[in-house]
Scaffold this active site. Structure first.
Site, PDB file in Angstrom:
ATOM      1  N   ARG A   6      26.017  96.836 125.544  1.00 11.13           N
ATOM      2  CA  ARG A   6      25.442  97.646 126.626  1.00 11.13           C
ATOM      3  C   ARG A   6      24.253  98.482 126.149  1.00 11.13           C
ATOM      4  NH1 ARG A   6      30.585 100.438 129.022  1.00 11.13           N
ATOM      5  NH2 ARG A   6      30.956 100.471 126.763  1.00 11.13           N
TER       6      ARG A   6
ATOM      7  N   ASN B 209      30.706  96.952 131.569  1.00  6.19           N
ATOM      8  CA  ASN B 209      31.730  96.011 131.103  1.00  6.19           C
ATOM      9  C   ASN B 209      32.668  95.720 132.259  1.00  6.19           C
ATOM     10  OD1 ASN B 209      30.917  95.931 128.463  1.00  6.19           O
ATOM     11  ND2 ASN B 209      32.448  97.383 127.725  1.00  6.19           N
TER      12      ASN B 209
END
Ligand SMILES: [Zn+2]
Ligand SMILES: [Zn+2]
Length: 767
Positions: A27, A45
């Protein structure tokens, strides 16, 4: 004008990414490239992996997508990358959103990983706030599989949930420009786990401000310290301190099986063992396995580290704590902390009880290990790595299958057990569970099965197990009677495992040589030439059967197999040998009678037992203290591998079977022993003879079947000399030779083969 308009117009794409993309800094990577290209939107996620929605004009968006595909973080592995168009919404910035928990869990968890260079620098920098902090980590390194309790991978689903982050750690965790952005195990000396040194009784020691320094002192004094690592406890002693190593052997009741070494760095390792380029790559890989390496004479370590053995199992430090300890030693013995056949100890409350009387002290920490994971063992063979034990650092990385199949949970056999759960076209092997001979290991099997199903969110449609009715793995399958189950023949599973390991879904000749496995009609197999694929197999040939006088006792005493082989080659008139096998005349007579009357002397075609017989005849070893010892020492007896002189097998036709009879070989061995030839001579000719007969039989099978592919599997093919010679001869004959790579050739890789066979058969049945 149209093109210009198109390039300025806002576009929005949704990108769904699967694979190993959680817990690897994915990320922040997305965030950073979004900043770079001026892309807006979000990333998060979910239980499948990572989802991105990205909005920008087409030019920047294309560059963003290209970086997203091509510049992934070091530990990431992408298996699906789907892009779809959606409606632009005029997003103002790019954000990292909280995880969403879906019902479909396919997100992959990464293996535990060696502490990275950036973290190591901080560890040894006195100005850093984590100076000498044994739990330093970041998104590129640190504990993963061993601390994960569920998915999606987030701190609350790890054992780090016990440690609320301090303000400084939280700042890093929330800063997309930090190496610790969303590093779930992030911690520091203020808020994170701590080490403690406990007495032999498991009591805290007073005035202990530096437990690591105190541990180093104890080790220097020759004491045995149980050290909690990543996947469990090690028992550590100073590797140069012979009294300490001897005491460890005595307390652990481990006579001769080699101990693993942890060595400070490559430079220190080069003083102990020879290391080639492939071996160096393995040693310094992020998995940090134990690598089996040839000793250098005059290495200076205690001879009791690996008695009667020419190699050492060497690993480099892999946790920050190991680096701190090894700063003061060239090499420590670091052997799994367990008692005989039990699983490795991994819990603080368990350690003093189970290691009572073995450890003088315990260096523990308060980060819980959720899944115990032994060190992996690898050796380089034919220039490439071959797994001997696949566990820490590799699990739970998937093996890719050539086709999607029904979800199968395969249970392995008995020795070196692992599980395998398939999900679509991926096979997930568990960590090494151990020899399923007692309740503790059986419990570990139950826990591992439950954990695999939990982290993959996959319930098996069918269970696969060995044909043997008495194995505990078979018992487990029977216990779960709500699920259909399939029995898979042991050597067929080896063949399928080797095919799947190489991504081959086609028929092949399987040369499956191992210790012992149950054949279809109740006989004991172990020197097999099969023809088969994922669905079915035929036995095309095997080594001639020899009686095993006393059954299992013949596995512990190669001298019994030597007697059996002599009887096979000479009949009643057994020649006397030069080596003392330790039997009294009466014992020898008794054993011969057992064989003659077929009393408790089951027949086996096992190649492992033939190795035992010849190793004993050559005077290398009469009684073993661990599995495979005679064959290992016999292999190591070879000094020069380049000669081609060989002993001979006789190949006979029995119906449709080709039988390789070692009788002439045994007689040649006896003549050479009488002529005073040394074990190096005998061992080399034996290896050459075995390689030649394998090539010859494969050629004959090719004539009958047209198959030009040979899979070599079974524990015997951990033998480097045999494997290299055999594959060389087969390749000279034009065969395509498959060796194991991702999973071990021994029973540790068996569950993969069981899983693909059951998947294929069950898939056919249900369509
Ligand atoms: Zn790091
Ligand atoms: Zn902190």
């Amino acid at each position: 004008m149209r093109g210009l308009k198109g390039s300025c117009e806002l576009q929005r794409k949704r990108i769904e990414i699967e694979g190993i993309v959680q817990g690897v800094g994915f990320r922040p990577f997305v965030f950073q490239i979004a900043q770079l290209h001026g892309v807006r939107g979000w990333v998060c996620n979910d239980s499948r992996g990572v989802v991105v929605e990205a909005e920008a004009a087409s030019g920047p968006l294309e560059s963003f997508l290209s970086d997203l595909r091509g510049k992934t973080p070091p530990l990431a592995e992408i298996t699906r990358f789907d892009v779809t168009d959606c409606t632009a919404r005029g997003a103002q910035r790019f954000v990292i959103r909280d995880s969403v928990e879906g019902t479909h869990r396919t997100a992959r968890i990464t293996p535990d990983t060696h502490v990275c260079e950036a973290c190591l620098k901080e560890l040894f920098n006195p100005a850093d706030r984590r100076y000498h902090y044994p739990f330093i980590n970041c998104t590129h390194c640190g504990p993963r599989f061993s601390i994960v309790t569920g998915i999606p991978y987030d701190r609350v689903k790890t054992t780090m949930v016990d440690f609320p982050m301090c303000a400084a750690c939280r700042d890093e965790y929330q800063d997309p420009n930090s190496r610790r952005f969303h590093a779930q195990p992030n911690a520091c000396p203020v808020c994170g786990p701590q080490v403690r040194l406990l007495s032999a009784q498991g009591q805290g020691l007073p005035d202990m401000d530096d437990p690591v320094a105190a541990t180093i002192d104890l080790l220097r004094q020759g004491r045995i310290v149980a050290i909690k690592g990543l996947g469990g406890f090690h028992l550590a002693v100073h590797a140069c301190h012979s009294d300490a190593v001897a005491e460890l052997r005595r307390r652990k009741a481990r006579d001769e099986k080699p101990f693993a070494l942890m060595v400070r760095d490559l430079e220190a390792a080069r003083k102990l063992v020879r290391i080639d380029a492939a071996e160096e790559t393995l040693l310094i890989s992020t998995a940090r396995p134990i690598v089996l390496l040839d000793q250098i004479p005059g290495h200076g370590l205690s001879p009791l580290v690996a008695p009667h053995n020419r190699s050492f199992g060497v690993m480099l430090p892999y946790t920050p704590l190991h680096h701190l300890l090894l700063e003061k030693f060239d090499a420590l013995v670091m052997t799994s902390a367990n008692i005989s056949d039990e699983p490795i100890v991994y819990r603080n409350d368990d350690a003093p009880r189970r290691l009572c009387g073995i450890a003088d002290a315990y260096l523990v920490h308060d980060r819980r290990i959720h899944t115990r994971t032994d060190d992996s063992i690898v050796r380089v063979l034919a220039g490439r790595p071959m797994m001997v034990r696949r566990s820490r650092g590799y699990v739970p990385r998937a093996v890719s299958l050539s086709h999607a199949q029904p979800a199968v949970l395969a249970l392995g056999a008995e020795l070196k057990d692992t599980l395998c759960l398939t999900q679509g076209d991926r096979a997930f092997l568990s960590q090494h569970i151990g020899d399923l001979k007692n309740h503790e290991v059986y419990r570990a099997l139950e826990q591992s099965a439950a954990h695999l199903e939990e982290i993959l969110a996959t319930r098996p449609a069918v269970l696969a197990h060995d044909l043997h009715p008495d194995y505990l793995s078979t018992h487990y399958a029977q216990q779960r009677d709500e699920l259909p189950r399939m029995a898979v023949q042991h050597h067929h599973a080896h063949l399928a495992s080797c095919l799947a390991d190489n991504g081959v879904d086609a028929p092949a000749i399987g040369v499956i040589f191992d210790g012992i496995g149950l054949g279809p009609e109740g006989t004991i197999w172990g020197g097999e030439f099969l023809v088969g694929d994922f669905e079915d197999f035929l036995r095309a040939g095997h080594l001639a059967c020899l009686p095993m006088p006393g059954g299992d006792a013949a596995t512990r005493e190669p001298r019994r197999m030597a007697l059996s082989a002599l009887r096979h080659a000479y009949g009643e008139d057994i020649p006397s040998l030069i080596h003392d096998d330790g039997f009294t005349d009466q014992e020898r007579r008794l054993l011969q009678q057992m064989v003659a009357r077929k009393l408790n002397s089951p027949l086996t075609s096992s190649c492992g037992r033939l190795f035992d017989a010849v190793a004993a005849l050559a005077g290398v070893r009469q009684v073993v203290s661990y599995e495979g010892q005679a064959a290992l020492e016999f292999e190591q007896a070879v000094e020069r591998g380049d000669e081609t002189a060989a002993y001979h097998f006789e190949i006979q036709n029995e119906g449709n079977l080709l039988i390789c009879d070692p009788a002439p070989l045994i007689r040649q061995v006896v003549e050479d022993v009488r002529a005073g030839r040394d074990p190096a001579w005998i061992s080399l000719r034996f290896h050459n003879g075995l390689a030649q007969v394998i090539a010859e039989v494969c050629c004959r099978i090719r004539l009958q079947t047209g198959l030009g592919r040979v899979a070599l599997s079974g524990g015997v093919f951990q033998n480097r000399i045999l494997t290299e010679k055999t594959s060389g001869l087969l390749e000279d004959e034009g065969f395509d030779v498959l060796l194991h790579r991702q999973v071990p050739p021994n029973d540790g890789g068996l569950s993969l083969g069981q899983a693909v066979i059951a998947g294929r058969r069950f898939g056919k049945k249900s369509t």
